[in-house]
Scaffold this motif. Structure first.
Motif, short mmCIF file in Angstrom:
data_model
loop_
_atom_site.label_atom_id
_atom_site.label_comp_id
_atom_site.label_asym_id
_atom_site.label_seq_id
_atom_site.Cartn_x
_atom_site.Cartn_y
_atom_site.Cartn_z
N VAL A 4 0.85 -1.19 0.00
CA VAL A 4 0.00 0.00 0.00
C VAL A 4 0.89 1.24 0.00
O VAL A 4 1.86 1.32 0.75
CB VAL A 4 -0.91 0.00 1.26
CG1 VAL A 4 -1.79 1.24 1.29
CG2 VAL A 4 -1.75 -1.26 1.33
N ASP A 5 0.55 2.21 -0.84
CA ASP A 5 1.28 3.48 -0.89
C ASP A 5 1.15 4.16 0.48
O ASP A 5 0.05 4.35 1.00
CB ASP A 5 0.68 4.36 -1.98
CG ASP A 5 1.43 5.66 -2.16
OD1 ASP A 5 1.38 6.51 -1.25
OD2 ASP A 5 2.05 5.83 -3.22
N ALA A 6 2.28 4.51 1.07
CA ALA A 6 2.30 5.06 2.43
C ALA A 6 1.58 6.41 2.53
O ALA A 6 1.07 6.75 3.59
CB ALA A 6 3.74 5.20 2.91
N GLU A 7 1.54 7.18 1.46
CA GLU A 7 0.90 8.49 1.52
C GLU A 7 -0.55 8.46 1.09
O GLU A 7 -1.41 9.05 1.74
CB GLU A 7 1.68 9.49 0.68
CG GLU A 7 3.03 9.83 1.28
CD GLU A 7 3.73 10.95 0.56
OE1 GLU A 7 3.04 11.83 0.00
OE2 GLU A 7 4.97 10.95 0.57
N SER A 8 -0.85 7.76 -0.01
CA SER A 8 -2.22 7.79 -0.54
C SER A 8 -3.10 6.67 0.02
O SER A 8 -4.32 6.78 -0.04
CB SER A 8 -2.19 7.67 -2.06
OG SER A 8 -1.79 6.36 -2.45
N GLY A 9 -2.49 5.60 0.52
CA GLY A 9 -3.27 4.46 0.97
C GLY A 9 -3.76 3.56 -0.16
O GLY A 9 -4.45 2.58 0.08
N GLU A 10 -3.40 3.89 -1.38
CA GLU A 10 -3.81 3.11 -2.55
C GLU A 10 -2.98 1.84 -2.67
O GLU A 10 -1.79 1.85 -2.34
CB GLU A 10 -3.64 3.93 -3.83
CG GLU A 10 -4.54 5.14 -3.92
CD GLU A 10 -5.99 4.77 -4.08
OE1 GLU A 10 -6.30 3.84 -4.85
OE2 GLU A 10 -6.83 5.41 -3.41
N PRO A 11 -3.57 0.76 -3.16
CA PRO A 11 -2.81 -0.47 -3.38
C PRO A 11 -1.72 -0.25 -4.42
O PRO A 11 -1.88 0.56 -5.34
CB PRO A 11 -3.85 -1.46 -3.91
CG PRO A 11 -5.18 -0.85 -3.61
CD PRO A 11 -4.98 0.63 -3.51
N VAL A 12 -0.61 -0.98 -4.27
CA VAL A 12 0.50 -0.90 -5.22
C VAL A 12 0.69 -2.29 -5.83
O VAL A 12 0.85 -3.28 -5.11
CB VAL A 12 1.81 -0.47 -4.52
CG1 VAL A 12 2.98 -0.48 -5.49
CG2 VAL A 12 1.64 0.89 -3.87
N ALA A 13 0.66 -2.37 -7.16
CA ALA A 13 0.89 -3.63 -7.86
C ALA A 13 2.36 -4.03 -7.70
O ALA A 13 3.24 -3.16 -7.67
CB ALA A 13 0.54 -3.50 -9.33
N SER A 14 2.62 -5.30 -7.60
CA SER A 14 4.01 -5.75 -7.45
C SER A 14 4.87 -5.31 -8.63
O SER A 14 6.06 -5.06 -8.47
CB SER A 14 4.07 -7.26 -7.25
OG SER A 14 3.52 -7.93 -8.36
N SER A 15 4.26 -5.17 -9.81
CA SER A 15 5.02 -4.72 -10.99
C SER A 15 5.45 -3.26 -10.86
O SER A 15 6.33 -2.81 -11.58
CB SER A 15 4.20 -4.92 -12.26
OG SER A 15 2.98 -4.18 -12.17
N ASP A 16 4.81 -2.50 -9.97
CA ASP A 16 5.16 -1.09 -9.76
C ASP A 16 6.07 -0.89 -8.56
O ASP A 16 6.41 0.24 -8.22
CB ASP A 16 3.89 -0.26 -9.55
CG ASP A 16 3.04 -0.20 -10.80
OD1 ASP A 16 3.61 -0.23 -11.91
OD2 ASP A 16 1.81 -0.13 -10.68
N LEU A 17 6.48 -1.97 -7.91
CA LEU A 17 7.31 -1.89 -6.72
C LEU A 17 8.78 -1.80 -7.09
O LEU A 17 9.27 -2.53 -7.95
CB LEU A 17 7.08 -3.14 -5.86
CG LEU A 17 7.74 -3.17 -4.50
CD1 LEU A 17 7.15 -2.10 -3.60
CD2 LEU A 17 7.56 -4.54 -3.87
#
Length: 57
Positions: free
Chosen positions: A17-30
């Protein structure tokens, strides 16, 4: 290996989860970033990984 809540025994779902927005993060974007106090070996390892993957970040 499974992770479980010690209070309930229920399985735990781990999430990115993005620490600032709380939005999920795809593993491909990590991406892994070095901490400011990282030593030269950590920086070298990250550079080698990026070179093999063709990453520019």
């Amino acid at each position: 290996m499974k992770f479980a809540d010690t209070r309930t025994g229920h399985a735990v779902r781990l999430a990115l989860v993005d620490a600032e927005s709380g939005e999920p993060v795809a593993s491909s974007d990590l991406r892994v970033k070095a901490r400011p106090d990282a030593d030269d070996l950590v920086h070298w390892r990250l550079e080698q990984t990026r070179a093999r993957r063709g990453d520019s970040q």
